[in-house]
Design a protein around this motif. Structure first.
Motif, PDB file in Angstrom:
ATOM      1  N   GLY A  88      -2.725  -2.691  -2.272  1.00 14.65           N
ATOM      2  CA  GLY A  88      -2.891  -4.096  -1.910  1.00 14.65           C
ATOM      3  C   GLY A  88      -1.667  -4.713  -1.262  1.00 14.65           C
ATOM      4  N   ARG A  89      -0.650  -3.916  -0.976  1.00 13.31           N
ATOM      5  CA  ARG A  89       0.531  -4.482  -0.306  1.00 13.31           C
ATOM      6  C   ARG A  89       0.203  -4.926   1.119  1.00 13.31           C
ATOM      7  N   SER A  90      -0.924  -4.485   1.628  1.00 12.45           N
ATOM      8  CA  SER A  90      -1.461  -5.026   2.887  1.00 12.45           C
ATOM      9  C   SER A  90      -2.932  -5.327   2.628  1.00 12.45           C
ATOM     10  N   LEU A  91      -3.456  -6.374   3.271  1.00 11.77           N
ATOM     11  CA  LEU A  91      -4.892  -6.658   3.099  1.00 11.77           C
ATOM     12  C   LEU A  91      -5.732  -5.498   3.628  1.00 11.77           C
ATOM     13  N   LEU A  92      -5.140  -4.692   4.518  1.00 10.72           N
ATOM     14  CA  LEU A  92      -5.886  -3.570   5.095  1.00 10.72           C
ATOM     15  C   LEU A  92      -5.863  -2.331   4.196  1.00 10.72           C
ATOM     16  N   GLY A  93      -4.903  -2.269   3.251  1.00 13.82           N
ATOM     17  CA  GLY A  93      -4.746  -1.068   2.420  1.00 13.82           C
ATOM     18  C   GLY A  93      -6.008  -0.728   1.629  1.00 13.82           C
ATOM     19  N   PRO A  94      -6.549  -1.685   0.857  1.00 16.53           N
ATOM     20  CA  PRO A  94      -7.753  -1.385   0.078  1.00 16.53           C
ATOM     21  C   PRO A  94      -8.954  -1.022   0.967  1.00 16.53           C
ATOM     22  N   LEU A  95      -9.063  -1.655   2.135  1.00 17.33           N
ATOM     23  CA  LEU A  95     -10.147  -1.296   3.058  1.00 17.33           C
ATOM     24  C   LEU A  95      -9.989   0.161   3.497  1.00 17.33           C
ATOM     25  N   ALA A  96      -8.742   0.548   3.770  1.00 19.15           N
ATOM     26  CA  ALA A  96      -8.474   1.912   4.227  1.00 19.15           C
ATOM     27  C   ALA A  96      -8.791   2.929   3.142  1.00 19.15           C
ATOM     28  N   MET A  97      -8.527   2.575   1.881  1.00 17.96           N
ATOM     29  CA  MET A  97      -8.651   3.544   0.784  1.00 17.96           C
ATOM     30  C   MET A  97      -9.976   3.460   0.034  1.00 17.96           C
ATOM     31  N   GLY A  98     -10.913   2.629   0.532  1.00 19.31           N
ATOM     32  CA  GLY A  98     -12.221   2.551  -0.136  1.00 19.31           C
ATOM     33  C   GLY A  98     -12.148   1.857  -1.481  1.00 19.31           C
ATOM     34  N   CYS A  99     -11.272   0.866  -1.602  1.00 16.78           N
ATOM     35  CA  CYS A  99     -11.219   0.127  -2.874  1.00 16.78           C
ATOM     36  C   CYS A  99     -11.093  -1.375  -2.632  1.00 16.78           C
ATOM     37  N   ALA A 100     -11.749  -1.849  -1.558  1.00 16.20           N
ATOM     38  CA  ALA A 100     -11.762  -3.285  -1.274  1.00 16.20           C
ATOM     39  C   ALA A 100     -13.050  -3.894  -1.818  1.00 16.20           C
ATOM     40  N   ALA A 101     -12.989  -5.209  -2.084  1.00 11.54           N
ATOM     41  CA  ALA A 101     -14.206  -5.932  -2.461  1.00 11.54           C
ATOM     42  C   ALA A 101     -15.052  -6.158  -1.205  1.00 11.54           C
ATOM     43  N   PRO A 102     -16.381  -6.185  -1.326  1.00 12.01           N
ATOM     44  CA  PRO A 102     -17.179  -6.012  -2.543  1.00 12.01           C
ATOM     45  C   PRO A 102     -17.593  -4.560  -2.799  1.00 12.01           C
ATOM     46  N   ASP A 103     -17.255  -3.629  -1.854  1.00  9.27           N
ATOM     47  CA  ASP A 103     -17.726  -2.247  -2.033  1.00  9.27           C
ATOM     48  C   ASP A 103     -17.240  -1.654  -3.354  1.00  9.27           C
ATOM     49  N   GLU A 104     -15.987  -1.948  -3.689  1.00 11.90           N
ATOM     50  CA  GLU A 104     -15.416  -1.335  -4.895  1.00 11.90           C
ATOM     51  C   GLU A 104     -16.190  -1.783  -6.147  1.00 11.90           C
ATOM     52  N   TRP A 153      -8.455   8.577  -1.230  1.00  9.91           N
ATOM     53  CA  TRP A 153      -9.724   7.901  -0.964  1.00  9.91           C
ATOM     54  C   TRP A 153     -10.453   7.585  -2.267  1.00  9.91           C
ATOM     55  N   ALA A 154     -11.046   6.390  -2.327  1.00  4.49           N
ATOM     56  CA  ALA A 154     -11.928   5.967  -3.430  1.00  4.49           C
ATOM     57  C   ALA A 154     -11.332   6.266  -4.808  1.00  4.49           C
ATOM     58  N   PRO A 155     -10.282   5.535  -5.197  1.00  7.62           N
ATOM     59  CA  PRO A 155      -9.571   5.839  -6.446  1.00  7.62           C
ATOM     60  C   PRO A 155     -10.461   5.916  -7.688  1.00  7.62           C
ATOM     61  N   THR A 156     -11.535   5.113  -7.734  1.00  8.83           N
ATOM     62  CA  THR A 156     -12.320   5.060  -8.978  1.00  8.83           C
ATOM     63  C   THR A 156     -13.498   6.033  -8.983  1.00  8.83           C
ATOM     64  N   MET A 157     -13.758   6.695  -7.869  1.00  7.36           N
ATOM     65  CA  MET A 157     -14.943   7.558  -7.802  1.00  7.36           C
ATOM     66  C   MET A 157     -14.619   8.993  -8.241  1.00  7.36           C
ATOM     67  N   PRO A 158     -15.628   9.693  -8.803  1.00  8.91           N
ATOM     68  CA  PRO A 158     -15.383  11.077  -9.229  1.00  8.91           C
ATOM     69  C   PRO A 158     -15.044  11.978  -8.043  1.00  8.91           C
ATOM     70  N   SER A 159     -14.391  13.102  -8.346  1.00  9.73           N
ATOM     71  CA  SER A 159     -13.920  13.984  -7.273  1.00  9.73           C
ATOM     72  C   SER A 159     -15.072  14.616  -6.498  1.00  9.73           C
ATOM     73  N   GLU A 160     -16.263  14.797  -7.138  1.00  8.71           N
ATOM     74  CA  GLU A 160     -17.356  15.446  -6.386  1.00  8.71           C
ATOM     75  C   GLU A 160     -17.820  14.605  -5.197  1.00  8.71           C
ATOM     76  N   TRP A 161     -17.487  13.313  -5.203  1.00 11.90           N
ATOM     77  CA  TRP A 161     -17.823  12.489  -4.050  1.00 11.90           C
ATOM     78  C   TRP A 161     -16.567  12.179  -3.227  1.00 11.90           C
ATOM     79  N   GLY A 162     -15.533  12.956  -3.443  1.00 13.00           N
ATOM     80  CA  GLY A 162     -14.320  12.791  -2.639  1.00 13.00           C
ATOM     81  C   GLY A 162     -13.365  11.754  -3.191  1.00 13.00           C
ATOM     82  N   GLY A 163     -13.644  11.234  -4.405  1.00  6.49           N
ATOM     83  CA  GLY A 163     -12.783  10.201  -4.986  1.00  6.49           C
ATOM     84  C   GLY A 163     -11.657  10.791  -5.816  1.00  6.49           C
ATOM     85  N   MET A 164     -10.852   9.896  -6.399  1.00  7.18           N
ATOM     86  CA  MET A 164      -9.658  10.319  -7.139  1.00  7.18           C
ATOM     87  C   MET A 164      -9.882  10.336  -8.650  1.00  7.18           C
TER      88      MET A 164
END
Ligand SMILES: Cc1cc2nc3c(=O)[nH]c(=O)nc-3n(C[C@H](O)[C@H](O)[C@H](O)COP(=O)(O)OP(=O)(O)OC[C@H]3O[C@@H](n4cnc5c(N)ncnc54)[C@H](O)[C@@H]3O)c2cc1C
Length: 394
Positions: A82-98, A56-67
């Motif tokens: 990004g191998r599926s358009l749904l992958g980034p949405l699932a992992m919290g790294c889709a635009a524009p949230d990311e 979850w959330a590859p770019t966020m610090p671990s204290e907020w549950g990120g990687m």
């Protein structure tokens, strides 16, 4: 540059691939077959699965549950997601949230971190970035911004017309670019404000229908009508709007490149498989040189795109602005992805056009990549200006 990939990143990429194959692609196939849109419940289930898998959330610090990954480390991770358009949405790294996570992480004050960043990082909220205006307002030329914010007593009154604000249907808050100083050049006279969705004065007119399948969260048209916000709604400082938008857009352009490279790579794999299995004129399609060349050109171009993305990410990681390198990567990858998808559809023939494969959906969706976050012509202009500055006489 060191092209080797650290072992811990290789392991993460492997796990992301497994997650996308096992959890995401089956849902993608199902939605494709039924023609249904992704529902909020389906997305939340996918997100729960990503969190359970530690993805979850590859770019966020671990204290907020990120990687807690760096911009360089996410290059292959986002491609795998990004191998599926749904992958980034699932992992919290889709635009524009990311992109908004990145912006808030670096510029939000303590109160804004608590109120907006933490829920967004945890996947408990959605966000939008509201900058583009319909003509005659700001589009490719952001200096044409018309949305204004003027001081009224102890608050700011924001008025303006925006559109194509992605996620606007579901966003819990909007980051809005407005002109606060009419005397100053827009680059010094604009400010970013954060407005909660329920603030009076945010009038959403419609979800703008766009090419291809509906995007989760939509792209809305909004009238900001006497939207009243306190000083504490300002992100960074008054007058820093364009500086912050640029700080957001550099990495955000690269993360688009990473995710779309994942789609194009998967398209190439689908096309290569079809070409190996499908027979025509006495043998597999893959035996025909013109098909081989389409596969070869696609593989070569994807490699070039990856290297451009990696170089720009490396420069950003060194603290450089990498304005020109980011423009080159965004321009090239967006055009490469469209060419690769076009060839892959061609190789797969009627099946490529059908919805039995995801290629036709990606083909439609990828077209916007050459326009959002800077049209190709604008990035060419950035590169050309740099060339002229470097090499003009005197
Ligand atoms: C799917 C999608 C999602 C989006 N999401 C968001 C979002 O979340 N938030 C947001 O604020 N905006 C968003 N946008 C808006 C996007 O960033 C703009 O569409 C983009 O910046 C181009 O602006 P414009 O549409 O006004 O095009 P215009 O400025 O009208 O330009 C039209 C065309 O003119 C050409 N052109 C422009 N400048 C030059 C030049 N200097 N030289 C030569 N040709 C040129 C280009 O071909 C360009 O495509 C989104 C757009 C799309 C399609």
């Amino acid at each position: 540059m060191d092209f080797s990939r650290p072992r811990h990143i290789e392991a993460i990429v492997h796990r992301v691939r497994q997650f996308v194959d096992a959890q995401v692609i089956p849902l993608e196939t199902d939605l494709l077959r039924t023609g249904a849109d992704l529902s909020m419940d389906q997305l939340q289930d996918l997100r729960a699965a990503a969190k359970a898998a530690g993805l979850w959330a590859p770019t966020m610090p671990s204290e907020w549950g990120g990687m807690g990954l760096t911009i360089q480390e996410i290059v292959p991770v986002f491609e795998a997601a990004g191998r599926s358009l749904l992958g980034p949405l699932a992992m919290g790294c889709a635009a524009p949230d990311e992109g908004n996570l990145h912006l808030l992480h670096h510029w939000a004050n303590a109160e804004q971190v608590e109120r907006y960043l933490v829920p967004l990082a945890r996947g408990e909220a959605f966000s939008a970035f509201s900058m583009t205006e319909p003509p005659p307002g700001a589009g490719s030329d952001p200096r044409m911004i018309q949305t204004s914010a003027r001081h009224d007593g102890d608050a700011w009154l924001i008025n303006g017309h925006k559109w194509l604000t992605t996620n606007g249907e579901i966003a819990d808050f909007f980051i809005i670019m407005a002109r606060t100083d009419m005397e100053a050049h827009p680059y010094q006279g604009c400010t970013l404000f954060i407005a909660p969705r329920d603030a009076p004065g945010i009038n959403i007119l419609r979800d703008v229908p766009v090419m291809g399948a509906k995007d989760f969260g939509g792209h809305v048209e909004i009238i900001y009508d006497n939207l009243r916000l306190p000083d504490s709604a300002i992100l960074g400082e008054a007058g820093q709007g364009f500086m912050l938008a640029q700080a957001r857009l550099g990495p955000a352009r690269l993360t688009h490149c990473m995710r779309w490279t994942g789609i194009a790579q998967r398209a190439l794999e689908i096309a290569a498989q079809y070409a190996s299995e499908r027979e025509a004129f006495g043998g597999p399609l893959a035996a025909h040189q013109s098909v081989q060349w389409m596969l070869a050109d696609s593989a070569m171009e994807l490699k070039m795109g990856r290297l451009l993305t990696q170089e720009a990410a490396w420069l950003l990681a060194q603290g450089e602005q990498a304005r020109v390198e980011t423009s080159i990567a965004k321009l090239q990858v967006s055009e490469i992805v469209c060419r690769v998808l076009d060839r892959c559809v061609q190789i797969c023939g009627g099946r490529g056009i059908s919805r039995d494969l995801p290629l036709s959906t990606w083909y439609e969706k990828a077209r916007a990549f050459r326009i959002y976050d800077g049209a190709s012509e604008v990035h060419r202009m950035v590169v050309a200006r740099d060339v002229i500055k470097r090499y003009s006489a005197g």
